[in-house]
Design a protein around this motif. Structure first.
Motif, PDB file in Angstrom:
ATOM      1  N   LEU A 298     -17.013 -48.978  33.280  1.00 49.31           N
ATOM      2  CA  LEU A 298     -16.540 -48.830  31.904  1.00 49.31           C
ATOM      3  C   LEU A 298     -17.666 -48.446  30.943  1.00 49.31           C
ATOM      4  N   ALA A 299     -18.807 -48.044  31.477  1.00 46.11           N
ATOM      5  CA  ALA A 299     -19.952 -47.725  30.631  1.00 46.11           C
ATOM      6  C   ALA A 299     -19.600 -46.639  29.617  1.00 46.11           C
ATOM      7  N   ASP A 300     -20.109 -46.821  28.399  1.00 48.74           N
ATOM      8  CA  ASP A 300     -19.892 -45.867  27.303  1.00 48.74           C
ATOM      9  C   ASP A 300     -18.411 -45.747  26.926  1.00 48.74           C
ATOM     10  N   TYR A 301     -17.659 -46.808  27.152  1.00 52.16           N
ATOM     11  CA  TYR A 301     -16.258 -46.877  26.729  1.00 52.16           C
ATOM     12  C   TYR A 301     -15.405 -45.773  27.352  1.00 52.16           C
ATOM     13  N   GLY A 302     -15.583 -45.593  28.634  1.00 59.52           N
ATOM     14  CA  GLY A 302     -14.757 -44.675  29.398  1.00 59.52           C
ATOM     15  C   GLY A 302     -14.560 -45.241  30.791  1.00 59.52           C
ATOM     16  N   VAL A 303     -13.474 -44.877  31.445  1.00 59.65           N
ATOM     17  CA  VAL A 303     -13.204 -45.357  32.803  1.00 59.65           C
ATOM     18  C   VAL A 303     -13.748 -44.347  33.798  1.00 59.65           C
ATOM     19  N   LYS A 304     -14.605 -44.822  34.668  1.00 62.37           N
ATOM     20  CA  LYS A 304     -15.234 -43.942  35.648  1.00 62.37           C
ATOM     21  C   LYS A 304     -14.184 -43.226  36.496  1.00 62.37           C
ATOM     22  N   ASP A 305     -14.427 -41.942  36.753  1.00 60.85           N
ATOM     23  CA  ASP A 305     -13.598 -41.078  37.596  1.00 60.85           C
ATOM     24  C   ASP A 305     -12.291 -40.659  36.925  1.00 60.85           C
ATOM     25  N   VAL A 306     -12.061 -41.075  35.683  1.00 64.44           N
ATOM     26  CA  VAL A 306     -10.910 -40.566  34.917  1.00 64.44           C
ATOM     27  C   VAL A 306     -11.430 -39.411  34.073  1.00 64.44           C
ATOM     28  N   THR A 307     -11.024 -38.199  34.392  1.00 64.85           N
ATOM     29  CA  THR A 307     -11.615 -37.010  33.778  1.00 64.85           C
ATOM     30  C   THR A 307     -11.068 -36.706  32.392  1.00 64.85           C
ATOM     31  N   ASP A 308      -9.847 -37.098  32.103  1.00 64.69           N
ATOM     32  CA  ASP A 308      -9.276 -36.845  30.785  1.00 64.69           C
ATOM     33  C   ASP A 308      -9.924 -37.788  29.769  1.00 64.69           C
ATOM     34  N   ALA A 309     -10.625 -37.235  28.782  1.00 69.04           N
ATOM     35  CA  ALA A 309     -11.392 -38.045  27.829  1.00 69.04           C
ATOM     36  C   ALA A 309     -10.495 -38.991  27.039  1.00 69.04           C
ATOM     37  N   ARG A 310      -9.348 -38.494  26.596  1.00 70.29           N
ATOM     38  CA  ARG A 310      -8.447 -39.328  25.808  1.00 70.29           C
ATOM     39  C   ARG A 310      -7.933 -40.508  26.638  1.00 70.29           C
ATOM     40  N   LEU A 311      -7.518 -40.228  27.871  1.00 71.19           N
ATOM     41  CA  LEU A 311      -6.997 -41.285  28.741  1.00 71.19           C
ATOM     42  C   LEU A 311      -8.105 -42.259  29.133  1.00 71.19           C
ATOM     43  N   SER A 312      -9.292 -41.720  29.452  1.00 72.99           N
ATOM     44  CA  SER A 312     -10.409 -42.556  29.869  1.00 72.99           C
ATOM     45  C   SER A 312     -10.815 -43.531  28.762  1.00 72.99           C
ATOM     46  N   GLY A 313     -10.978 -43.009  27.537  1.00 69.51           N
ATOM     47  CA  GLY A 313     -11.360 -43.864  26.421  1.00 69.51           C
ATOM     48  C   GLY A 313     -10.270 -44.858  26.064  1.00 69.51           C
ATOM     49  N   GLY A 314      -9.023 -44.404  26.129  1.00 69.65           N
ATOM     50  CA  GLY A 314      -7.913 -45.299  25.803  1.00 69.65           C
ATOM     51  C   GLY A 314      -7.789 -46.443  26.781  1.00 69.65           C
ATOM     52  N   LEU A 315      -7.914 -46.142  28.072  1.00 71.42           N
ATOM     53  CA  LEU A 315      -7.849 -47.197  29.080  1.00 71.42           C
ATOM     54  C   LEU A 315      -9.000 -48.191  28.918  1.00 71.42           C
ATOM     55  N   ALA A 316     -10.181 -47.667  28.656  1.00 70.62           N
ATOM     56  CA  ALA A 316     -11.341 -48.549  28.457  1.00 70.62           C
ATOM     57  C   ALA A 316     -11.112 -49.469  27.262  1.00 70.62           C
ATOM     58  N   GLY A 317     -10.554 -48.911  26.183  1.00 70.76           N
ATOM     59  CA  GLY A 317     -10.281 -49.725  24.999  1.00 70.76           C
ATOM     60  C   GLY A 317      -9.264 -50.819  25.275  1.00 70.76           C
ATOM     61  N   VAL A 318      -8.207 -50.478  25.988  1.00 68.89           N
ATOM     62  CA  VAL A 318      -7.171 -51.464  26.317  1.00 68.89           C
ATOM     63  C   VAL A 318      -7.761 -52.554  27.221  1.00 68.89           C
ATOM     64  N   ILE A 319      -8.556 -52.155  28.207  1.00 75.10           N
ATOM     65  CA  ILE A 319      -9.189 -53.137  29.091  1.00 75.10           C
ATOM     66  C   ILE A 319     -10.117 -54.044  28.291  1.00 75.10           C
ATOM     67  N   GLY A 320     -10.847 -53.452  27.358  1.00 80.68           N
ATOM     68  CA  GLY A 320     -11.763 -54.237  26.541  1.00 80.68           C
ATOM     69  C   GLY A 320     -11.047 -55.260  25.684  1.00 80.68           C
ATOM     70  N   VAL A 321      -9.963 -54.840  25.052  1.00 82.58           N
ATOM     71  CA  VAL A 321      -9.182 -55.773  24.230  1.00 82.58           C
ATOM     72  C   VAL A 321      -8.623 -56.892  25.095  1.00 82.58           C
ATOM     73  N   GLY A 322      -8.051 -56.520  26.244  1.00 84.06           N
ATOM     74  CA  GLY A 322      -7.478 -57.541  27.122  1.00 84.06           C
ATOM     75  C   GLY A 322      -8.518 -58.524  27.627  1.00 84.06           C
ATOM     76  N   THR A 323      -9.667 -58.010  28.040  1.00 87.27           N
ATOM     77  CA  THR A 323     -10.730 -58.879  28.551  1.00 87.27           C
ATOM     78  C   THR A 323     -11.268 -59.792  27.456  1.00 87.27           C
ATOM     79  N   THR A 324     -11.430 -59.242  26.258  1.00 91.64           N
ATOM     80  CA  THR A 324     -11.976 -60.031  25.155  1.00 91.64           C
ATOM     81  C   THR A 324     -11.011 -61.111  24.700  1.00 91.64           C
TER      82      THR A 324
END
Length: 352
Positions: A298-324
């Motif tokens: 999840l480094a730099d607020y993106g999901v590794k190996d997810v190439t779509d920037a919008r999807l990668s950042g969005g998934l990272a954000g959702v994971i971050g909110v859930g984890t926090t």
């Protein structure tokens, strides 16, 4: 204002780590007096909301952006001790999962972004509430000013830490001028976000806002279109309608956080934040080190190996909110249970 590894030398980082650990220990004890069955869930939500809003960098000057620090917001909503813990949980999640803020600099970041902002903002807030006319508008105004001042205070704190243990030879006057100047502008955005959020929560559930405890006896809650008296005592059981209102607030806050982190964050400013810009312009970042978690999925607020920037950042954000929200809620429920077991009395909610 996340300080990376390498900006501050090892001895100074170690001292700030000890100071941060001591402040967290004091805050854990203080939070036992601030949290109860009603406010413990809100504290976890506040941490998640701060995480989400910190992803929304906003432009403040040519080539520079800023983001919420969150100390003022947390202190006013859930109390200064719990506020320190909220921001510390966010910083820990960001450092470990997202490689945002150095791990060796975690003590610096907690001292600067969690402790300084919370202490300064809450002191200013309480002082203003005591002299301003009693009412919601005064509460919102006090929140605005407290948040506004907390950001340049954090900039001053970083400047002092850099003066003591900076790893590059840059004139402290230049660092102070640049840091304070840009963070005064960032403080305006912090103040607006804080005042709007506090005002929104006070409008529907003033009994849950720590900073509004002086106003609660004079306020009423709107539940299902009807006004009901706000509970006057923290230990008194809430009516079913009030408990439903609390759940509605929690769900609304969580959904808002998920939308902000998962969707709105894509439109955040890509410009460097205040510290990054000052560091690049004045050479503070010459000895910056690679983050220990730079290979995180999840480094730099993106999901590794997810190439779509919008999807990668969005998934990272959702994971971050859930984890926090899970991490924060776990901490605050544990603190609340410790208070119940030890018989610690909660902070009075019936006025001062």
């Amino acid at each position: 204002m996340h300080v990376p590894d390498g900006f501050i030398n090892a001895p100074t980082s170690a001292v700030t780590a000890v100071a941060a650990a001591g402040a967290i220990a004091v805050s854990l004890r203080g939070a036992r007096r601030e949290l109860d069955d009603r406010t413990a869930p809100l504290a976890g939500l506040v941490a998640a909301f701060i995480f989400a809003v910190q992803m929304l960098n906003f432009p403040v000057a040519a080539g520079t952006s800023g983001h919420l620090l969150g100390g003022a917001l947390a202190a006013i909503l859930v109390g200064p001790f719990t506020g320190v813990l909220c921001v510390s949980v966010v910083l820990l999640m960001q450092g470990i999962l997202f490689a945002d803020g150095g791990l060796t600099a975690l003590g610096v970041n907690i001292t600067d972004m969690a402790i300084v902002t919370t202490v300064v903002s809450y002191a200013v807030f309480r002082g203003l509430v005591k002299v301003l006319p009693r009412g919601r508008r005064s509460l919102t105004a006090a929140s605005f000013v407290a948040a506004l001042l907390s950001v340049p205070a954090a900039a001053v704190a970083f400047t002092l830490i850099y003066w003591i243990g900076g790893t590059t030879d840059v004139a402290i006057g230049k660092v102070a001028g640049a840091m304070i100047g840009v963070h005064v502008l960032i403080g305006v955005g912090e103040a607006a976000i804080t005042a709007l959020t506090v005002g929104a929560v006070v409008a529907v559930r003033p009994d849950l806002v720590h900073g509004a405890r002086d106003l609660r006896p004079a306020l009423r809650l709107r539940v299902n279109g009807e006004l009901v008296d706000a509970p006057a005592g923290g230990a008194r059981p809430a009516p079913v309608a009030v408990r439903a209102s609390r759940r509605t607030l929690w769900v609304t806050g969580l959904v808002t956080s998920l939308v902000l982190a998962g969707f709105v964050s894509f439109y955040a400013s890509a410009n460097p934040d205040g510290l990054e810009k000052v560091a690049a312009d004045h050479g503070i970042d010459k000895r910056a080190e690679k983050h220990a978690a730079s290979d995180s999925p999840l480094a730099d607020y993106g999901v590794k190996d997810v190439t779509d920037a919008r999807l990668s950042g969005g998934l990272a954000g959702v994971i971050g909110v859930g984890t926090t929200v899970v991490a924060g809620s776990t901490v605050f429920w544990a603190v609340r249970r410790r208070r119940t077991r030890d018989g610690v009395s909660p902070v009075s909610t019936s006025g001062v």
